[in-house]
Design a protein around this motif. Structure first.
Motif, PDB file in Angstrom:
ATOM      1  N   MET A   1       0.619  -1.445   0.046  1.00 30.71           N
ATOM      2  CA  MET A   1       0.038  -0.138  -0.019  1.00 30.71           C
ATOM      3  C   MET A   1       1.066   1.607   0.181  1.00 30.71           C
ATOM      4  SD  MET A   1      -3.040   1.139   2.810  1.00 30.71           S
ATOM      5  CE  MET A   1      -4.217   0.754   1.538  1.00 30.71           C
ATOM      6  N   THR A   2       0.229   2.402  -0.841  1.00 26.59           N
ATOM      7  CA  THR A   2       1.408   3.333  -0.867  1.00 26.59           C
ATOM      8  C   THR A   2       0.928   4.136   0.656  1.00 26.59           C
ATOM      9  OG1 THR A   2       1.428   3.232  -2.929  1.00 26.59           O
ATOM     10  CG2 THR A   2       1.349   5.543  -2.329  1.00 26.59           C
ATOM     11  N   LYS A   3       2.334   4.845   1.353  1.00 23.82           N
ATOM     12  CA  LYS A   3       1.585   5.403   2.623  1.00 23.82           C
ATOM     13  C   LYS A   3       2.413   6.745   2.386  1.00 23.82           C
ATOM     14  CE  LYS A   3       4.754   4.985   6.127  1.00 23.82           C
ATOM     15  NZ  LYS A   3       5.103   4.205   7.484  1.00 23.82           N
ATOM     16  N   ILE A   4       1.974   8.230   2.594  1.00 24.82           N
ATOM     17  CA  ILE A   4       2.373   9.512   2.261  1.00 24.82           C
ATOM     18  C   ILE A   4       3.077   9.210   3.981  1.00 24.82           C
ATOM     19  CG2 ILE A   4       2.209  11.617   2.173  1.00 24.82           C
ATOM     20  CD1 ILE A   4       1.792   9.923  -0.982  1.00 24.82           C
ATOM     21  N   SER A   5       4.296  10.208   3.674  1.00 20.13           N
ATOM     22  CA  SER A   5       5.091  10.790   4.605  1.00 20.13           C
ATOM     23  C   SER A   5       5.477  11.936   4.973  1.00 20.13           C
ATOM     24  CB  SER A   5       5.821   9.493   5.243  1.00 20.13           C
ATOM     25  OG  SER A   5       7.165   9.577   4.285  1.00 20.13           O
ATOM     26  N   SER A  14       6.030   9.678  -0.789  1.00 20.17           N
ATOM     27  CA  SER A  14       5.430   8.639  -1.298  1.00 20.17           C
ATOM     28  C   SER A  14       6.382   7.011  -0.883  1.00 20.17           C
ATOM     29  CB  SER A  14       4.745   8.158  -2.508  1.00 20.17           C
ATOM     30  OG  SER A  14       3.826   9.534  -2.473  1.00 20.17           O
ATOM     31  N   GLU A  15       6.459   6.424   0.629  1.00 18.13           N
ATOM     32  CA  GLU A  15       6.127   4.814   0.077  1.00 18.13           C
ATOM     33  C   GLU A  15       5.395   3.719  -0.299  1.00 18.13           C
ATOM     34  OE1 GLU A  15       8.121   5.350   4.741  1.00 18.13           O
ATOM     35  OE2 GLU A  15       9.589   6.906   4.142  1.00 18.13           O
ATOM     36  N   ILE A  16       6.143   2.620  -0.703  1.00 17.94           N
ATOM     37  CA  ILE A  16       5.497   1.242  -0.282  1.00 17.94           C
ATOM     38  C   ILE A  16       6.690   0.608   0.698  1.00 17.94           C
ATOM     39  CG2 ILE A  16       5.843  -0.315  -2.333  1.00 17.94           C
ATOM     40  CD1 ILE A  16       4.777   1.341  -4.580  1.00 17.94           C
ATOM     41  N   THR A  21       9.131   4.997  -2.947  1.00 12.51           N
ATOM     42  CA  THR A  21       8.975   4.881  -4.732  1.00 12.51           C
ATOM     43  C   THR A  21      10.106   5.518  -5.731  1.00 12.51           C
ATOM     44  OG1 THR A  21       7.956   7.051  -5.017  1.00 12.51           O
ATOM     45  CG2 THR A  21       6.619   5.435  -4.308  1.00 12.51           C
ATOM     46  N   ARG A  22      11.087   6.431  -5.198  1.00 12.95           N
ATOM     47  CA  ARG A  22      11.844   7.142  -6.346  1.00 12.95           C
ATOM     48  C   ARG A  22      12.520   5.895  -6.010  1.00 12.95           C
ATOM     49  NH1 ARG A  22      15.731  13.102  -5.779  1.00 12.95           N
ATOM     50  NH2 ARG A  22      16.801  11.921  -6.859  1.00 12.95           N
ATOM     51  N   VAL A  28      13.835   0.005 -10.868  1.00 11.91           N
ATOM     52  CA  VAL A  28      13.178  -0.668 -11.856  1.00 11.91           C
ATOM     53  C   VAL A  28      13.817  -0.361 -12.887  1.00 11.91           C
ATOM     54  CG1 VAL A  28      11.276  -0.883 -13.287  1.00 11.91           C
ATOM     55  CG2 VAL A  28      11.006  -1.368 -10.925  1.00 11.91           C
ATOM     56  N   ILE A  29      14.405   0.757 -13.139  1.00 15.52           N
ATOM     57  CA  ILE A  29      15.025   0.854 -14.341  1.00 15.52           C
ATOM     58  C   ILE A  29      16.516   0.667 -14.359  1.00 15.52           C
ATOM     59  CG2 ILE A  29      15.899   3.101 -15.670  1.00 15.52           C
ATOM     60  CD1 ILE A  29      13.536   5.128 -14.338  1.00 15.52           C
TER      61      ILE A  29
END
Length: 81
Positions: A1-5, A14-16, A21-22, A28-29
């Motif tokens: 779930m995405t969490k905003i801290s 944003s964190e997962i 997420t950055r 991934v890249i």
């Protein structure tokens, strides 16, 4: 779930699963770039203005990736101006 801290500097991130997420996007890249490099192992001729060299395609792709990353890093400071 995405969490905003709320970070200590007052910006929202944003964190997962506790990972920003950055960092997930960068990971991934990088994985896709490495996979793409290893999928292109054939030898090719690379022609510069004056001379031609024969090298594996992955070396040419890696050089292009590094040059693009360097340009992005050098130009990122100009965004704020």
């Amino acid at each position: 779930m995405t969490k905003i801290s709320d970070g200590s500097s007052g910006t929202k991130r944003s964190e997962i699963g506790g990972i920003p997420t950055r960092y997930i996007g960068i990971g991934v890249i990088v994985v896709l770039a490495v996979w793409f490099l290893f999928a292109n192992l054939d030898k090719v001729q690379i022609q510069f203005w004056v001379f031609t060299v024969t090298a594996p395609l992955w070396i040419a792709l890696l050089g292009t990736l590094i040059a693009g990353a360097a340009l992005g890093w050098l130009l990122k400071g100009r965004r704020g101006r």
